[in-house]
Write an enzyme that holds these catalytic residues in place. Structure first.
Site, mmCIF file in Angstrom:
data_model
loop_
_atom_site.group_PDB
_atom_site.id
_atom_site.type_symbol
_atom_site.label_atom_id
_atom_site.label_comp_id
_atom_site.label_asym_id
_atom_site.label_seq_id
_atom_site.Cartn_x
_atom_site.Cartn_y
_atom_site.Cartn_z
ATOM 1 N N CYS A 73 43.852 46.355 30.237
ATOM 2 C CA CYS A 73 43.636 47.806 30.239
ATOM 3 C C CYS A 73 42.382 48.195 29.457
ATOM 4 O O CYS A 73 42.392 48.257 28.226
ATOM 5 C CB CYS A 73 44.871 48.485 29.643
ATOM 6 N N ASP A 127 46.258 29.806 27.423
ATOM 7 C CA ASP A 127 45.014 29.209 26.920
ATOM 8 C C ASP A 127 45.171 28.490 25.581
ATOM 9 O O ASP A 127 44.403 27.587 25.255
ATOM 10 C CB ASP A 127 43.927 30.282 26.775
ATOM 11 N N MET A 169 43.147 25.776 33.746
ATOM 12 C CA MET A 169 42.791 27.009 33.024
ATOM 13 C C MET A 169 42.507 26.724 31.551
ATOM 14 O O MET A 169 42.547 25.578 31.106
ATOM 15 C CB MET A 169 43.928 28.024 33.141
ATOM 16 N N ARG A 171 40.299 29.264 29.827
ATOM 17 C CA ARG A 171 39.179 30.160 29.477
ATOM 18 C C ARG A 171 38.155 29.383 28.659
ATOM 19 O O ARG A 171 37.509 28.509 29.197
ATOM 20 C CB ARG A 171 39.690 31.386 28.725
ATOM 21 N N ARG A 250 50.418 29.600 35.504
ATOM 22 C CA ARG A 250 50.868 30.778 34.750
ATOM 23 C C ARG A 250 52.303 31.167 35.077
ATOM 24 O O ARG A 250 52.890 31.961 34.346
ATOM 25 C CB ARG A 250 49.925 31.957 35.023
HETATM 26 O O1 F6P Z 1 43.825 34.172 29.625
HETATM 27 C C1 F6P Z 1 44.699 33.609 30.528
HETATM 28 C C2 F6P Z 1 44.028 33.277 31.806
HETATM 29 O O2 F6P Z 1 44.992 32.731 32.667
HETATM 30 C C3 F6P Z 1 42.814 32.344 31.688
HETATM 31 O O3 F6P Z 1 43.182 30.989 31.575
HETATM 32 C C4 F6P Z 1 42.067 32.653 32.944
HETATM 33 O O4 F6P Z 1 40.694 32.379 32.793
HETATM 34 C C5 F6P Z 1 42.299 34.123 33.106
HETATM 35 O O5 F6P Z 1 43.491 34.422 32.414
HETATM 36 C C6 F6P Z 1 42.443 34.605 34.533
HETATM 37 O O6 F6P Z 1 42.493 35.991 34.511
HETATM 38 P P1 F6P Z 1 42.960 36.910 35.727
HETATM 39 O O7 F6P Z 1 44.461 36.832 35.791
HETATM 40 O O8 F6P Z 1 42.516 38.265 35.330
HETATM 41 O O9 F6P Z 1 42.331 36.370 36.948
#
Ligand code: F6P
Length: 321
Positions: A73, A127, A169, A171, A250
């Site tokens: 947000c 992450d 993932m 980041r 996730r």
């Molecule tokens: O921060 C968690 C995460 O899953 C990262 O590993 C990844 O880069 C990012 O979020 C992806 O973000 P979104 O869900 O906005 O695509």
């Protein structure tokens, strides 16, 4: 009755629902009314507030995602949005906001603290990049999913003598890449910028040593894995395929460790709330539940866990590259 409000923000992670259920149970047991802001900070701005009822939670602890939804947000960072959020908190007579999320969400919690709101922050991100806590909710589950996927893909890759590149993932944090590389015995783990020539030489050496299906694990945001697969296929004569584990990391049922971490964090949240300890982030370090000042925590980010990094280097110390 005292009022607590919880929200989940940013990228969801498995274990958020386990935490929400445990927190709801503990609030019921301690006569605390537990409200939730739907879609993270957005719910504060839009006054989208619900009350959580333990009897309606069935078995949500086994689900990935967040039953109270999440969002990133940006409006919350603008004065107008932030002031609307403060108004909502006042209207519902909220005595403490519990923010479950990663680094960006923790900054939102810190801003609330600076505006005089009582906050408690809980690490919820795959992450694992919050430096003050060894573990975040969802990290272990994300690694489990990545390992399971690699093990499945490996079967078909080995059948065809193909090499494969798997992007995970994280980041800016290398923890998922290191963890999955150790468990799957990856041939190369790329966690920081590496020259194409270096990767190519390394892969050639691996193939020369008799390995017909080299596995390359790559942390996200470093390179284009499809391009790498094409290059390696051209340069080595062996077919390489590239796969992103992506959002499969996730979701899914949290591991027992993540469920247990969720329960520990929920117990600590209610204890801190009842003791009137606010402006903190709760985490787990050296197997102990700990808490740190939220303003300090938001200034530190982890690029990799020293423990995983050392283990990786010890375990693969005889690797040629
Ligand atoms: O921060 C968690 C995460 O899953 C990262 O590993 C990844 O880069 C990012 O979020 C992806 O973000 P979104 O869900 O906005 O695509």
């Amino acid at each position: 009755m005292k009022n607590m409000l919880v929200l989940t923000s940013g990228g969801d992670s498995s274990g958020m629902n386990s935490y929400l259920k445990s927190l709801t149970k503990l609030c019921r047991d301690n006569d605390i009314k537990l409200l939730a802001s739907r879609y993270g900070f957005r719910g504060l701005i839009e006054n989208d507030i619900i009350e959580l009822d333990f009897d309606k939670m069935d078995f949500v602890e086994n689900l990935g995602g967040s039953i109270i939804k999440s969002s990133r947000c940006l409006e919350f960072m603008q004065d107008d949005g932030f002031n609307k959020a403060l108004k909502t908190l006042k209207e519902h007579d909220v005595q403490c906001v519990v923010v479950v999320g990663g680094n960006g969400s923790f900054k939102g919690a810190r801003d609330l603290k600076n505006a005089g709101v009582n906050v408690i922050a809980i690490p919820g991100t795959v992450d694992n990049d919050l430096a003050y806590s060894d573990l975040s909710l969802g990290f272990e589950t994300a690694c489990q999913s990545a390992v399971e996927l690699i093990n499945i893909i490996r079967q078909t890759m080995e059948t065809f003598d193909r090499g494969f590149i798997v992007e995970v993932m994280g980041r800016d944090c290398a923890d998922i890449a290191l963890y999955t590389s150790i468990i799957t015995n990856a041939d190369i783990c790329i966690t920081e910028d590496m020259q194409n020539d270096e990767i190519l030489n390394c892969v050639k050496n691996i193939i020369k040593s008799g390995n017909e299906s080299p596995l390359v694990v790559v942390k996200e945001n470093l390179l284009d894995i499809d391009e790498l697969a094409n290059n390696l296929s051209k340069q080595t004569g062996k077919t390489f395929r590239a796969i992103k584990v992506g959002y499969a990391q996730r979701g899914g049922e949290p591991t027992n460790s993540d469920k247990m971490l969720a329960i520990e964090l929920a117990c600590a949240t209610v204890k801190k709330f009842l003791n009137g300890e606010f402006g903190i982030a709760i985490g787990k370090n050296n197997d102990k539940i700990i808490s740190k000042d939220i303003s300090v925590v938001t200034t530190q980010r982890r690029l990799y866990s020293q423990r995983l990094y050392d283990l990786y280097n010890d375990y693969f110390s005889k690797k040629s590259c």
